[in-house]
Design a protein around this motif. Sequence first.
Motif, PDB file in Angstrom:
ATOM      1  N   ASP A  57       0.828  -1.205   0.000  1.00 43.10           N
ATOM      2  CA  ASP A  57       0.000   0.000   0.000  1.00 43.10           C
ATOM      3  C   ASP A  57       0.866   1.260   0.000  1.00 43.10           C
ATOM      4  OD1 ASP A  57      -2.243  -1.579   0.003  1.00 43.10           O
ATOM      5  OD2 ASP A  57      -2.689  -1.294   2.137  1.00 43.10           O
TER       6      ASP A  57
ATOM      7  N   ALA B  53       3.788   1.547  -1.401  1.00 46.35           N
ATOM      8  CA  ALA B  53       4.277   1.684  -2.782  1.00 46.35           C
ATOM      9  C   ALA B  53       3.200   2.284  -3.673  1.00 46.35           C
ATOM     10  CB  ALA B  53       4.731   0.328  -3.324  1.00 46.35           C
ATOM     11  N   ALA B  54       1.954   1.837  -3.511  1.00 46.17           N
ATOM     12  CA  ALA B  54       0.857   2.390  -4.302  1.00 46.17           C
ATOM     13  C   ALA B  54       0.637   3.855  -3.963  1.00 46.17           C
ATOM     14  CB  ALA B  54      -0.419   1.585  -4.057  1.00 46.17           C
TER      15      ALA B  54
ATOM     16  N   ARG C  56       2.919   5.949  -2.833  1.00 42.62           N
ATOM     17  CA  ARG C  56       4.046   6.701  -3.411  1.00 42.62           C
ATOM     18  C   ARG C  56       3.798   7.011  -4.883  1.00 42.62           C
ATOM     19  NH1 ARG C  56       7.952   2.910  -1.361  1.00 42.62           N
ATOM     20  NH2 ARG C  56       8.713   3.632   0.633  1.00 42.62           N
ATOM     21  N   ARG C  57       3.345   6.003  -5.625  1.00 39.17           N
ATOM     22  CA  ARG C  57       3.061   6.211  -7.051  1.00 39.17           C
ATOM     23  C   ARG C  57       1.976   7.270  -7.226  1.00 39.17           C
ATOM     24  NH1 ARG C  57       3.902   0.721  -7.053  1.00 39.17           N
ATOM     25  NH2 ARG C  57       1.679   0.251  -6.868  1.00 39.17           N
ATOM     26  N   TRP C  58       0.900   7.129  -6.461  1.00 43.29           N
ATOM     27  CA  TRP C  58      -0.192   8.087  -6.559  1.00 43.29           C
ATOM     28  C   TRP C  58       0.297   9.491  -6.207  1.00 43.29           C
ATOM     29  CZ3 TRP C  58      -2.013  11.358  -2.794  1.00 43.29           C
ATOM     30  CH2 TRP C  58      -3.115  12.145  -3.173  1.00 43.29           C
TER      31      TRP C  58
ATOM     32  N   ALA D  50       3.325  10.767  -6.280  1.00 41.51           N
ATOM     33  CA  ALA D  50       4.257  11.293  -7.282  1.00 41.51           C
ATOM     34  C   ALA D  50       3.478  11.875  -8.460  1.00 41.51           C
ATOM     35  CB  ALA D  50       5.213  10.199  -7.759  1.00 41.51           C
ATOM     36  N   GLU D  51       2.445  11.178  -8.907  1.00 40.14           N
ATOM     37  CA  GLU D  51       1.617  11.685 -10.004  1.00 40.14           C
ATOM     38  C   GLU D  51       0.844  12.932  -9.585  1.00 40.14           C
ATOM     39  OE1 GLU D  51      -0.819   8.444 -11.304  1.00 40.14           O
ATOM     40  OE2 GLU D  51       0.915   7.232 -11.899  1.00 40.14           O
TER      41      GLU D  51
END
Length: 66
Positions: free
Chosen positions: A18, A20-21, A23-25, A27-28
């Motif tokens: 979660d 990692a998810a 972090r991706r969200w 960053a976007e």
Amino acid sequence: MTTVEMVEKAVQSLPPADLAAFRRWFAEFDAAAWDTQIEADATTGKLDALAAEALAEYRSGTAREI
């Protein structure tokens, strides 16, 4: 407890997948906010002086490649 503190606590408790998810969200999300701010600054002329300085250096031959 402030909203920021609550978010910090929630992020700290996320399992690795979660996190990692998230972090991706984030960053976007952050990139989109940055793009919006740059576009607004360009539209309002806040970047004009920087652009003029860069062009003057380029035209005078004092600009360097990066």
